[in-house]
Design a protein around this motif. Structure first.
Motif, PDB file in Angstrom:
ATOM      1  N   SER A  74      73.219  74.364  55.128  1.00  0.00           N
ATOM      2  CA  SER A  74      73.896  75.644  54.532  1.00  0.00           C
ATOM      3  C   SER A  74      75.334  75.457  55.373  1.00  0.00           C
ATOM      4  N   VAL A  75      75.392  75.065  56.673  1.00  0.00           N
ATOM      5  CA  VAL A  75      77.194  74.910  57.405  1.00  0.00           C
ATOM      6  C   VAL A  75      77.583  73.671  56.618  1.00  0.00           C
ATOM      7  N   SER A  76      76.774  72.559  56.428  1.00  0.00           N
ATOM      8  CA  SER A  76      77.459  70.918  56.251  1.00  0.00           C
ATOM      9  C   SER A  76      78.291  71.661  54.475  1.00  0.00           C
ATOM     10  N   ARG A  77      77.748  72.561  53.515  1.00  0.00           N
ATOM     11  CA  ARG A  77      78.419  72.941  52.539  1.00  0.00           C
ATOM     12  C   ARG A  77      79.413  73.307  52.776  1.00  0.00           C
ATOM     13  N   GLN A  78      79.878  74.063  53.585  1.00  0.00           N
ATOM     14  CA  GLN A  78      81.230  74.856  53.154  1.00  0.00           C
ATOM     15  C   GLN A  78      82.310  73.272  53.490  1.00  0.00           C
ATOM     16  N   GLY A  83      86.077  65.918  50.874  1.00  0.00           N
ATOM     17  CA  GLY A  83      85.607  64.267  50.651  1.00  0.00           C
ATOM     18  C   GLY A  83      84.740  62.967  51.422  1.00  0.00           C
ATOM     19  N   LEU A  84      83.723  63.813  52.355  1.00  0.00           N
ATOM     20  CA  LEU A  84      83.352  63.174  53.015  1.00  0.00           C
ATOM     21  C   LEU A  84      81.412  63.097  52.819  1.00  0.00           C
ATOM     22  N   PRO A  85      80.780  62.256  52.693  1.00  0.00           N
ATOM     23  CA  PRO A  85      79.474  62.116  52.423  1.00  0.00           C
ATOM     24  C   PRO A  85      78.796  63.308  52.728  1.00  0.00           C
ATOM     25  N   HIS A  86      77.784  64.178  51.598  1.00  0.00           N
ATOM     26  CA  HIS A  86      77.256  65.246  52.989  1.00  0.00           C
ATOM     27  C   HIS A  86      76.394  65.064  53.592  1.00  0.00           C
ATOM     28  N   GLY A  93      76.212  68.006  62.370  1.00  0.00           N
ATOM     29  CA  GLY A  93      75.595  69.091  61.863  1.00  0.00           C
ATOM     30  C   GLY A  93      74.328  69.053  62.577  1.00  0.00           C
ATOM     31  N   ASN A  94      73.203  68.516  62.691  1.00  0.00           N
ATOM     32  CA  ASN A  94      72.442  67.653  63.559  1.00  0.00           C
ATOM     33  C   ASN A  94      71.842  67.630  64.208  1.00  0.00           C
ATOM     34  N   ILE A  95      73.526  66.302  64.945  1.00  0.00           N
ATOM     35  CA  ILE A  95      73.847  66.017  66.227  1.00  0.00           C
ATOM     36  C   ILE A  95      73.946  67.474  67.185  1.00  0.00           C
ATOM     37  N   GLY A  96      75.336  68.529  66.430  1.00  0.00           N
ATOM     38  CA  GLY A  96      75.227  69.541  66.968  1.00  0.00           C
ATOM     39  C   GLY A  96      73.699  70.793  66.711  1.00  0.00           C
ATOM     40  N   LEU A  97      72.892  70.964  66.490  1.00  0.00           N
ATOM     41  CA  LEU A  97      72.329  71.785  66.221  1.00  0.00           C
ATOM     42  C   LEU A  97      71.201  70.943  67.515  1.00  0.00           C
ATOM     43  N   MET A  98      71.113  70.102  67.363  1.00  0.00           N
ATOM     44  CA  MET A  98      70.194  69.394  68.556  1.00  0.00           C
ATOM     45  C   MET A  98      70.779  69.588  70.059  1.00  0.00           C
ATOM     46  N   TRP A 119      77.863  75.451  67.880  1.00  0.00           N
ATOM     47  CA  TRP A 119      77.833  73.916  67.913  1.00  0.00           C
ATOM     48  C   TRP A 119      77.511  73.142  66.926  1.00  0.00           C
ATOM     49  N   ILE A 120      76.634  73.635  65.881  1.00  0.00           N
ATOM     50  CA  ILE A 120      77.209  72.811  64.120  1.00  0.00           C
ATOM     51  C   ILE A 120      78.640  72.433  63.899  1.00  0.00           C
ATOM     52  N   LYS A 121      79.920  73.634  64.237  1.00  0.00           N
ATOM     53  CA  LYS A 121      80.455  73.892  63.053  1.00  0.00           C
ATOM     54  C   LYS A 121      81.519  72.751  64.168  1.00  0.00           C
TER      55      LYS A 121
END
Length: 311
Positions: A74-78, A83-86, A93-98, A119-121
């Protein structure tokens, strides 16, 4: 889990949340899978977080991570507008979550979703700043805030304008003033950031053209040999030899040989001229010019050996 069928009760194995996420496949399949992962209750979240904190239970950590993967999506969609790959945004973002799960304290009275959001952002922001342009566009905290708010604020300005004005790409003076005031930065910083963001990417090393000719690109004039690591080391070594090395080598000579070398090779007068000639030194020491040349040659060989040992 149990299933009741008439008078028969069948026990089923608990659902393995890890198995719901395919190891390989399309991004859509991944997103669909993580959205089917079960959410944890607050009690379960507290239980797993304490197991991780007190017992370093990696299985508990995995359950905390898995239940919040949909948050990363959800956060990554923002941030798709950069222009970077989703998929790369989700990965960062998963690294930030961990990182958030590792640092999460269940005794602080806050849910993991609120704590992990920061952390994700932060991880996605860092990835964008490093990869969106080869040259960094934001270094200070204020510039980063400007970077991530400039696009959305521009869209807001366009929405408030007429159709004819909406196609205007350059910010007006009023819009620049509003942005600078809202984001607490200087007008010049808004203008500079807008210029950087609107600038197109330039290929540093263009591919050969159809006729086989190499196109002229920035790499031809941006390369700087003086800052290449090997060249810098060699330059430092030359500087050391030219100062400490020469002084050490001169210390190996007797006074006469040292003065001859200094006069012949190291002395520079104010008018740019050098030191004494062979004949002038010969007259001073009352020997032939050939003898001075021999002394000089022997001294230079001795200095060369001393410099080789010093290096």
């Amino acid at each position: 889990m149990t299933v009741h069928t008439g008078s028969t009760t069948t026990a089923l194995a608990p659902v393995n949340a890890w198995a719901l996420v395919p190891p390989l496949g399309s991004l859509d399949a991944y997103i669909s899978a993580v959205n089917r992962l079960p959410m944890l209750t607050q009690q379960e979240e507290q239980e797993y977080a304490r197991k991780l904190k007190n017992d370093n239970d990696l299985e508990a950590a995995g359950k905390l991570v898995m239940s919040h993967l949909r948050l990363v999506v959800s956060v990554s969609r923002q941030y798709l507008g950069y222009g970077l790959p989703h998929g790369d945004l989700i990965q960062e973002g998963n690294i930030g979550l961990m990182k958030a799960v590792k640092r999460f304290d269940p005794d602080q009275g806050v849910r993991l979703v609120s704590y992990a959001l920061h952390w994700i952002k932060a991880e996605i922001h860092e990835y964008i700043l490093k990869n969106w342009r080869m040259v960094k566009v934001a270094t200070t905290k204020a510039q980063r805030k400007l970077f991530f708010n400039l696009r959305s604020m521009k869209q807001g300005f366009k929405a408030d304008t007429t159709d004819a004005q909406a196609h205007r790409e350059v910010l007006s003076e009023h819009e620049i003033d509003v942005m600078a005031e809202r984001l607490n930065v200087k007008r010049e910083e808004v203008t500079e950031m807008e210029t950087r963001l609107s600038g197109g990417d330039v290929l540093l090393d263009p591919a050969p053209s159809d006729d086989g000719e190499q196109a002229f690109g920035p790499i031809a004039y941006l390369s700087d040999r003086s800052h290449e690591p090997t060249a810098m080391i060699e330059s430092q070594q030359r500087d050391v030899l030219a100062t400490d090395g020469i002084a050490t080598a001169l210390g190996e000579l007797d006074p006469r040989s040292r003065r001859i070398v200094e006069e012949r090779w190291l002395k520079v007068n104010d008018d740019g001229s050098g030191g004494m000639t062979l004949h002038e030194l010969a007259a001073e020491y009352k020997v032939s010019a050939e003898r001075i040349r021999q002394i000089e040659s022997a001294a230079m060989k001795k200095m060369k050996k001393a410099l080789a040992a010093y290096a």
